[in-house]
Motif scaffolding. Structure first.
Motif, PDB file in Angstrom:
ATOM      1  N   HIS A 158       0.831  -1.359   0.012  1.00 32.44           N
ATOM      2  CA  HIS A 158      -0.071  -0.100  -0.042  1.00 32.44           C
ATOM      3  C   HIS A 158       0.466   0.996   0.009  1.00 32.44           C
ATOM      4  CE1 HIS A 158       1.175  -0.884   4.110  1.00 32.44           C
ATOM      5  NE2 HIS A 158       0.975   0.883   3.770  1.00 32.44           N
ATOM      6  N   SER A 171      -6.737   1.452  -4.010  1.00 29.12           N
ATOM      7  CA  SER A 171      -6.324   0.734  -2.959  1.00 29.12           C
ATOM      8  C   SER A 171      -6.022   1.858  -1.486  1.00 29.12           C
ATOM      9  CB  SER A 171      -4.766   0.263  -2.942  1.00 29.12           C
ATOM     10  OG  SER A 171      -4.118   1.508  -3.214  1.00 29.12           O
ATOM     11  N   ARG A 214      -8.309   0.507   1.726  1.00 29.95           N
ATOM     12  CA  ARG A 214      -8.014   0.499   3.183  1.00 29.95           C
ATOM     13  C   ARG A 214      -8.289   1.300   3.745  1.00 29.95           C
ATOM     14  NH1 ARG A 214      -2.750   1.917   4.376  1.00 29.95           N
ATOM     15  NH2 ARG A 214      -1.796   0.455   5.612  1.00 29.95           N
TER      16      ARG A 214
END
Ligand SMILES: NC(=O)c1ccc[n+]([C@@H]2O[C@H](COP(=O)([O-])OP(=O)(O)OC[C@H]3O[C@@H](n4cnc5c(N)ncnc54)[C@H](OP(=O)(O)O)[C@@H]3O)[C@@H](O)[C@H]2O)c1
Length: 293
Positions: A111, A158, A162
């Motif tokens: 990430h 992404s 998250r």
């Protein structure tokens, strides 16, 4: 670069026109320690200084720019000093290269916590000198507008998944002050990304992704170097500019703006016609080609 003895009050002038937002080392370390921060344009100038400062504070920095050997040299310097850095040579003017970059970064690090969108291309050219140079406008947009938007589009899914992420845009005070002759291509491209990101910000905040814009004043780097007038004006060092970018990374403000920019913005809007006439006169007086072009 500004050389020689500076007049009294120079540092006050620098602070008023360029801002002096700072972040102490311990606060920065608390904010970015162990975080993954991708910094575009980190081979030189503001981006290089930002990446080094973030790495000293404990972040893993991912360096992005075109010049592979210079990028690797910056990464090596960071690693030698005990920091964590990885170079990803990429031309941000190529959408496919950005897709490869993000795929590699996510495969390597899982990430990205913070994206510092700093890479940029400056151009100062009158419209008459641009008649045969439409490619200048295309290139400036691809680095200052299209590349940064593509990178955000690739990273956002992404981050939203998250539920956390921070996007920092290194913009210019020039998008907040009255328009300036000869800077049309540069300021239009920087304005485009500024507005794009501010619209997007409203859509992503609820998913935990925040944005900050640094309306940077003049910084003495290789970008401002070729313009003799800029070399005489009060400006920041790359390290002082990096201080502002790092403050945006850690504190997540909506924006960081030099003190004199807000009144200049307000005055420019209030007195639009006289301000335009004033800059028009300056352009005519300094234009080497006289008469209609
Ligand atoms: N200097 C100022 O007075 C000033 C004022 C306000 C705002 N800013 C903004 O601050 C940012 C940094 O500017 P700077 O003064 O530090 O300039 P700089 O020293 O020229 O650095 C620009 C960086 O962008 C990278 N870059 C340029 N084109 C790229 C591309 N196609 N793909 C990937 N990377 C690219 C360059 O690396 P490679 O050449 O290796 O690709 C370099 O690392 C820019 O966004 C600029 O608009 C600067």
């Amino acid at each position: 670069m500004v050389t020689g003895k500076r007049p009294i009050g120079w540092s006050v002038l620098v602070a008023l026109t360029n801002g002096r937002t700072r972040i102490p080392d311990d606060r920065l370390a608390a904010a970015v320690g162990g975080k993954v921060v991708l910094v575009t344009g980190s081979s030189y100038g503001i981006g290089e200084a930002t990446a080094k400062r973030l790495a000293r504070a404990g972040a893993t920095v991912l360096l992005v720019a075109r010049t592979a050997d210079q990028l690797e040299a910056v990464a090596e310097e960071i690693r030698t000093a005990g920091g964590k850095a990885q170079a990803y040579p990429t031309n941000l003017a190529e959408p496919a290269a950005i897709e490869r970059l993000v795929a590699n970064v996510l495969a390597d690090h899982g990430h990205v916590d913070v994206l510092v969108s700093n890479a940029g291309k400056s151009i100062r050219r009158s419209v008459a000198d641009s008649y045969q140079r439409f490619h200048d406008i295309e290139r400036t947009n691809s680095v200052n507008y299209l590349g940064p938007t593509k990178l955000v589009l690739e990273l956002l899914p992404s981050m939203r998944k998250r539920g956390s992420g921070h996007l920092v845009n290194v913009s210019t005070a020039g998008v907040r002050t009255p328009p300036l002759a000869r800077w049309s291509a540069y300021l239009a491209s920087k304005s485009a990304f500024d507005v794009w990101l501010r619209c997007v910000a409203q859509e992503i905040r609820d998913d935990g992704v925040t944005t900050s814009t640094v309306y940077m004043g003049l910084v003495h780097t290789r970008m401002s170097d070729p313009t003799p007038l800029l070399n005489q004006l009060p400006g920041l060092s790359p390290e002082q500019a990096a201080d502002q970018v790092c403050a945006a990374v850690a504190n997540k403000p909506h924006n960081i703006t030099p003190p004199l920019v807000r009144p200049a913005d307000a005055l420019g809007n209030l007195l639009r016609v006289p301000t335009d006439r004033l800059f028009e006169q300056y352009f005519l007086r300094t234009n080497r080609k006289k008469g209609p072009e």
